[in-house]
Design an enzyme around this catalytic site. Structure first.
Site, PDB file in Angstrom:
ATOM      1  N   HIS A  46      -6.208 -14.050  -8.105  1.00  0.00           N
ATOM      2  CA  HIS A  46      -7.102 -13.229  -6.822  1.00  0.00           C
ATOM      3  C   HIS A  46      -8.573 -13.241  -7.442  1.00  0.00           C
ATOM      4  CE1 HIS A  46      -8.916  -9.212  -4.955  1.00  0.00           C
ATOM      5  NE2 HIS A  46      -7.894  -9.382  -4.357  1.00  0.00           N
ATOM      6  N   LYS A  85       0.934  -1.210   0.380  1.00  0.00           N
ATOM      7  CA  LYS A  85       0.105   0.280   0.090  1.00  0.00           C
ATOM      8  C   LYS A  85       0.891   0.973  -0.046  1.00  0.00           C
ATOM      9  CE  LYS A  85      -3.382  -2.522   0.608  1.00  0.00           C
ATOM     10  NZ  LYS A  85      -4.651  -2.893  -0.057  1.00  0.00           N
TER      11      LYS A  85
END
EC number: 4.1.1.39
Length: 473
Positions: free
Chosen positions: A287, A168
């Site tokens: 994912h 992040k």
């Protein structure tokens, strides 16, 4: 044998597709749909409309029906059940002969079962709740390229859950700063770092630069810690050709694992990439970006347990499954059900977990369940209890948000994990005793102590939208 003759006109579907006395064959593909019929449409009519449209039916009789054996190829609605607590819809069970589907093609299965039938006017809403793939079909699919045991052998990591971290902020970092963030997290104790699914090859960070800086970080962390490390390099791309180009570069620079968004990227691309990984000794991390568009509405779409089965057949060594305790949707019983469907070799019918059919996977290897989304050290006891060893815990903000930095956040998670695994192995009830276990571990880890203080008030307690519809939960 009677001569078949052609009679033009419209025949009610129930004359051909409703067969309540049918005993499904071991080779049949079985489906459970949740059907919400339009007002005035009875249950049988709605069920057979779905069976017909998802197999070989059309709206009128056609003369070419005489050129094949429709009685063999048709889908058969063979059972209807109430949905506990909801009288607006019902469950319809439909059996399909295996020869309706191309071998090894989950794309073809979905084209029929979740294709035009979902726009059929006879139904107000339609949801595919579960599928039973016969073992004869399972054996035609590639499945996970490596499987759980092979991956553990490659990584030389046994007896515990694996730890990861999604870098992040997920968008905006330069490649060099991105690599630095990976290095700090890996040297702090994580097994993996991960590209966010949003990261492909944007102007602020092109894919090749990211791959190179990240692998430099991985190799440096390996040298310092003596442990095998990895980073999920996202090779999802605008075209299959570009996807393979990125995968080849990842292999050339020594990456052990790559990543793909199997729904956004497409099932065909995912199966092709899984085959490439199988042939090149790579691990594919998968994912599920876009899944909630398909599975979150409890009346219309595709349940995630179906998407889990499709991924296992299509190929992937990791799959994101939700966390139960984090920020993303996921009922505990349902989540445990699809985790078993991802990992176990045989999963029996269990309505208490939303599993409508026995599923035999034969010798097909299982895949790691990945917990990711809003988790931190306080969740560790529950995560270890829920997921078991063959899982990856992805702490993004729960690593990078540590007041002392990425390495400290990673170290805190590693200490918390090892404390919980040790307590579990000693026979302790880690969910009940979690606070005590973590507090004791924090006495020897200032990083963990600070992490516990930072996130002690953070909870994600929202009502689950998609609840299990069972009579006696």
């Amino acid at each position: 044998m009677a001569v078949k003759t052609y009679q033009a006109g419209v025949t009610e579907y129930r004359q051909s597709y409703w067969q309540p006395d049918y005993a499904p064959l071991d080779t049949d593909l079985l489906a459970c749909f949740k059907i919400t019929p339009q007002p005035g449409v009875d249950r049988e009519e709605a069920a057979v409309a779905v069976a017909a449209e998802s197999s070989c039916g059309t709206w009128t009789t056609v003369w070419t029906d005489l050129l094949t054996d429709l009685d063999y190829y048709k889908g058969r609605a063979y059972r209807l059940e109430d949905v506990p607590g909801d009288d607006t819809c019902f469950y319809a069970f439909i059996a399909y002969p295996i020869d309706l589907f191309e071998e090894g093609s989950v794309v073809n299965v979905f084209t029929s079962l979740v294709g035009n039938v979902f726009g059929f006017k006879a139904v107000r809403a339609l949801r595919l709740e579960d599928l039973r793939f016969p073992i004869a079909y399972v054996k035609t699919c590639g499945g996970p390229p490596n499987g759980i045991q092979v991956e553990r052998d490659k990584l030389n990591k046994y007896g515990r859950l694996l730890l990861g971290c999604t870098i992040k902020p997920k968008l905006g970092l330069s490649a060099k700063n991105y690599g630095r963030a990976c290095y700090e997290a890996l040297r702090g104790g994580l097994d993996f770092t991960k590209d966010d699914e949003n990261i492909n090859s944007q102007p602020f960070m092109r894919w090749r630069d990211r791959f190179d800086f990240v692998m430099e970080a991985v190799q440096k962390a390996e040298q310092e810690t003596g442990e095998r490390k990895g980073h999920y390099l996202n090779v999802t791309a605008p075209t299959p050709e570009e996807m393979y180009k990125r995968a080849e570069h990842a292999k050339e620079i020594g990456a052990p694992i790559i990543m793909h968004d199997y729904l956004a990227g497409g099932l065909c691309a995912n199966a092709g990439l899984a085959n490439w990984c199988r042939n090149n000794g790579m691990l594919p991390h998968v994912h599920r970006a876009m899944h909630a568009v398909l599975d979150r509405n409890p009346h219309h779409g595709i349940h995630f347990r179906v998407l889990t089965k499709i991924l296992r057949l299509s190929g992937g060594d990791h799959l994101h499954t939700g966390t139960v305790v984090g920020k993303l949707e996921g009922d505990r019983a349902s989540t445990l059900g699809w985790i078993d469907l991802l990992r176990e070799s045989f999963v029996p019918e269990d309505r208490s977990r939303g599993i409508f059919f026995d599923q035999d996977w034969g010798s097909m290897p299982g895949a790691f369940a990945v917990a990711s989304g809003g988790i931190h050290v306080w969740h560790m006891p529950a995560l270890v209890a829920i997921f078991g060893d063959d899982s990856v815990l992805q702490f993004g903000g729960g690593t990078l948000g540590h007041p002392w930095g990425n390495a400290a956040g990673a170290h805190a998670n590693r200490v918390a994990l090892e404390a919980c695994v040790q307590a579990r192995n000693e026979g302790r009830q880690i969910e009940k005793e979690g606070r005590e276990i973590l507090t004791a571990a924090a006495q020897h880890s200032p990083e963990l102590k600070i992490a516990m203080e930072t996130w002690k008030e953070i909870k994600f307690e929202f009502e689950t939208m998609d609840k299990l519809a069972i009579a006696n939960k």
